[in-house]
Design a protein around this motif. Structure first.
Motif, PDB file in Angstrom:
ATOM      1  N   PHE A  85      45.026  12.527 -17.816  1.00  0.00           N
ATOM      2  CA  PHE A  85      45.263  13.856 -18.371  1.00  0.00           C
ATOM      3  C   PHE A  85      44.292  14.871 -17.765  1.00  0.00           C
ATOM      4  N   SER A  86      43.004  14.540 -17.751  1.00  0.00           N
ATOM      5  CA  SER A  86      41.989  15.463 -17.224  1.00  0.00           C
ATOM      6  C   SER A  86      42.191  15.734 -15.743  1.00  0.00           C
ATOM      7  N   THR A  87      42.519  14.683 -14.994  1.00  0.00           N
ATOM      8  CA  THR A  87      42.745  14.852 -13.556  1.00  0.00           C
ATOM      9  C   THR A  87      43.946  15.756 -13.302  1.00  0.00           C
ATOM     10  N   ARG A  88      45.045  15.486 -13.974  1.00  0.00           N
ATOM     11  CA  ARG A  88      46.261  16.283 -13.779  1.00  0.00           C
ATOM     12  C   ARG A  88      46.051  17.720 -14.266  1.00  0.00           C
ATOM     13  N   PHE A  89      45.371  17.889 -15.389  1.00  0.00           N
ATOM     14  CA  PHE A  89      45.071  19.217 -15.920  1.00  0.00           C
ATOM     15  C   PHE A  89      44.288  20.012 -14.883  1.00  0.00           C
ATOM     16  N   THR A  90      43.261  19.383 -14.332  1.00  0.00           N
ATOM     17  CA  THR A  90      42.413  20.049 -13.338  1.00  0.00           C
ATOM     18  C   THR A  90      43.220  20.422 -12.095  1.00  0.00           C
ATOM     19  N   LEU A 140      46.453  21.092 -11.894  1.00  0.00           N
ATOM     20  CA  LEU A 140      47.420  22.155 -12.186  1.00  0.00           C
ATOM     21  C   LEU A 140      46.775  23.470 -12.599  1.00  0.00           C
ATOM     22  N   VAL A 141      45.687  23.390 -13.334  1.00  0.00           N
ATOM     23  CA  VAL A 141      45.083  24.596 -13.913  1.00  0.00           C
ATOM     24  C   VAL A 141      43.907  25.114 -13.092  1.00  0.00           C
ATOM     25  N   GLY A 142      43.263  24.226 -12.359  1.00  0.00           N
ATOM     26  CA  GLY A 142      42.140  24.651 -11.532  1.00  0.00           C
ATOM     27  C   GLY A 142      40.789  24.469 -12.171  1.00  0.00           C
ATOM     28  N   MET A 143      40.766  23.897 -13.360  1.00  0.00           N
ATOM     29  CA  MET A 143      39.501  23.593 -14.039  1.00  0.00           C
ATOM     30  C   MET A 143      39.767  22.473 -15.041  1.00  0.00           C
ATOM     31  N   PRO A 144      38.732  21.727 -15.402  1.00  0.00           N
ATOM     32  CA  PRO A 144      38.908  20.652 -16.386  1.00  0.00           C
ATOM     33  C   PRO A 144      39.312  21.213 -17.757  1.00  0.00           C
ATOM     34  N   PRO A 145      39.965  20.400 -18.572  1.00  0.00           N
ATOM     35  CA  PRO A 145      40.397  20.896 -19.886  1.00  0.00           C
ATOM     36  C   PRO A 145      39.246  21.381 -20.759  1.00  0.00           C
ATOM     37  N   SER A 146      38.092  20.746 -20.669  1.00  0.00           N
ATOM     38  CA  SER A 146      36.952  21.192 -21.488  1.00  0.00           C
ATOM     39  C   SER A 146      36.506  22.598 -21.080  1.00  0.00           C
ATOM     40  N   ALA A 147      36.472  22.880 -19.774  1.00  0.00           N
ATOM     41  CA  ALA A 147      36.105  24.221 -19.306  1.00  0.00           C
ATOM     42  C   ALA A 147      37.178  25.228 -19.707  1.00  0.00           C
ATOM     43  N   TYR A 148      38.441  24.830 -19.604  1.00  0.00           N
ATOM     44  CA  TYR A 148      39.528  25.713 -20.005  1.00  0.00           C
ATOM     45  C   TYR A 148      39.413  26.053 -21.489  1.00  0.00           C
ATOM     46  N   LYS A 149      39.119  25.048 -22.290  1.00  0.00           N
ATOM     47  CA  LYS A 149      38.975  25.265 -23.733  1.00  0.00           C
ATOM     48  C   LYS A 149      37.860  26.266 -24.018  1.00  0.00           C
ATOM     49  N   ASP A 150      36.742  26.128 -23.307  1.00  0.00           N
ATOM     50  CA  ASP A 150      35.603  27.037 -23.513  1.00  0.00           C
ATOM     51  C   ASP A 150      35.940  28.467 -23.103  1.00  0.00           C
ATOM     52  N   ARG A 151      36.719  28.621 -22.032  1.00  0.00           N
ATOM     53  CA  ARG A 151      37.014  29.953 -21.500  1.00  0.00           C
ATOM     54  C   ARG A 151      38.289  30.575 -22.061  1.00  0.00           C
ATOM     55  N   ALA A 152      39.202  29.757 -22.544  1.00  0.00           N
ATOM     56  CA  ALA A 152      40.536  30.242 -22.931  1.00  0.00           C
ATOM     57  C   ALA A 152      40.493  31.276 -24.043  1.00  0.00           C
ATOM     58  N   GLY A 153      39.644  31.074 -25.016  1.00  0.00           N
ATOM     59  CA  GLY A 153      39.576  32.021 -26.120  1.00  0.00           C
ATOM     60  C   GLY A 153      39.173  33.411 -25.665  1.00  0.00           C
ATOM     61  N   ASP A 154      38.203  33.473 -24.762  1.00  0.00           N
ATOM     62  CA  ASP A 154      37.747  34.761 -24.251  1.00  0.00           C
ATOM     63  C   ASP A 154      38.788  35.419 -23.357  1.00  0.00           C
ATOM     64  N   ALA A 155      39.452  34.620 -22.530  1.00  0.00           N
ATOM     65  CA  ALA A 155      40.385  35.157 -21.539  1.00  0.00           C
ATOM     66  C   ALA A 155      41.630  35.771 -22.164  1.00  0.00           C
ATOM     67  N   THR A 156      42.037  35.281 -23.323  1.00  0.00           N
ATOM     68  CA  THR A 156      43.278  35.774 -23.919  1.00  0.00           C
ATOM     69  C   THR A 156      43.031  36.581 -25.193  1.00  0.00           C
ATOM     70  N   LEU A 157      41.796  36.869 -25.499  1.00  0.00           N
ATOM     71  CA  LEU A 157      41.469  37.627 -26.693  1.00  0.00           C
ATOM     72  C   LEU A 157      42.145  39.000 -26.651  1.00  0.00           C
ATOM     73  N   GLY A 158      42.949  39.287 -27.649  1.00  0.00           N
ATOM     74  CA  GLY A 158      43.608  40.584 -27.741  1.00  0.00           C
ATOM     75  C   GLY A 158      44.909  40.690 -26.962  1.00  0.00           C
ATOM     76  N   ILE A 159      45.296  39.638 -26.266  1.00  0.00           N
ATOM     77  CA  ILE A 159      46.543  39.657 -25.508  1.00  0.00           C
ATOM     78  C   ILE A 159      47.633  39.019 -26.364  1.00  0.00           C
ATOM     79  N   PRO A 160      48.802  39.656 -26.465  1.00  0.00           N
ATOM     80  CA  PRO A 160      49.890  39.035 -27.237  1.00  0.00           C
ATOM     81  C   PRO A 160      50.191  37.638 -26.706  1.00  0.00           C
ATOM     82  N   SER A 161      50.529  36.708 -27.591  1.00  0.00           N
ATOM     83  CA  SER A 161      50.717  35.317 -27.187  1.00  0.00           C
ATOM     84  C   SER A 161      51.811  35.151 -26.140  1.00  0.00           C
ATOM     85  N   CYS A 162      52.860  35.983 -26.192  1.00  0.00           N
ATOM     86  CA  CYS A 162      53.932  35.853 -25.193  1.00  0.00           C
ATOM     87  C   CYS A 162      53.428  36.208 -23.794  1.00  0.00           C
TER      88      CYS A 162
END
Length: 147
Positions: A98-103, A105-127
């Motif tokens: 899972f971690s290898t495939r995530f990295t 496709l997404v360009g970063m490990p899932p743990s890093a994505y989890k840490d950054r995802a909240g900040d990156a989409t803050l205030g953006i509509p979910s769609c």
């Protein structure tokens, strides 16, 4: 064999491939493999893999993993689940795979994505967040040339 029969067979195959794709979209969290998908479509595994890739630009397994990673991205953005919990929630059986495939496709490990995802989409509509945070592979994929 007449052209009409060939066209009819191709249309029948495309309908079966669409059902396989729909099944993957619906049951991505279930244990699915190419053999089971092929049996359900009344095709051999090899034929399913070749025709699916020709029609959709990636193998059935690749498509399944892309769907799982997209769902994982959403769950990680939402928060409240560990990477391990997300891995198993989307149907993956191995955290390493899972971690290898995530990295990939997404360009970063899932743990890093989890840490950054909240900040990156803050205030953006979910769609909008869903569209701009799709795995890189989907954004870079070229339209199928049909060959």
């Amino acid at each position: 064999m007449s052209s009409g029969t060939t066209d009819e067979q191709r249309l029948a195959d495309l309908a079966r491939l669409r059902r396989v794709k729909d099944r993957i979209d619906r049951e991505y969290a279930q244990p699915l493999d190419v053999d089971a998908l092929a049996r359900g479509a009344h095709m051999s595994s090899g034929h399913l893999s070749r025709e699916f890739k020709r029609a959709y630009g990636e193998s059935p397994y690749g498509y399944l993993m892309t769907r799982r990673i997209e769902r994982a991205m959403m769950l990680l953005r939402r928060g409240g689940m560990s990477v391990t919990d997300v891995c198993f929630a989307v149907g993956c059986q191995s955290l390493g795979t899972f971690s290898t495939r995530f990295t990939e496709l997404v360009g970063m490990p899932p743990s890093a994505y989890k840490d950054r995802a909240g900040d990156a989409t803050l205030g953006i509509p979910s769609c909008v967040a869903k569209q701009v945070t799709r795995p890189i592979r989907n954004r870079e994929a070229s339209p199928s040339s049909g060959t």
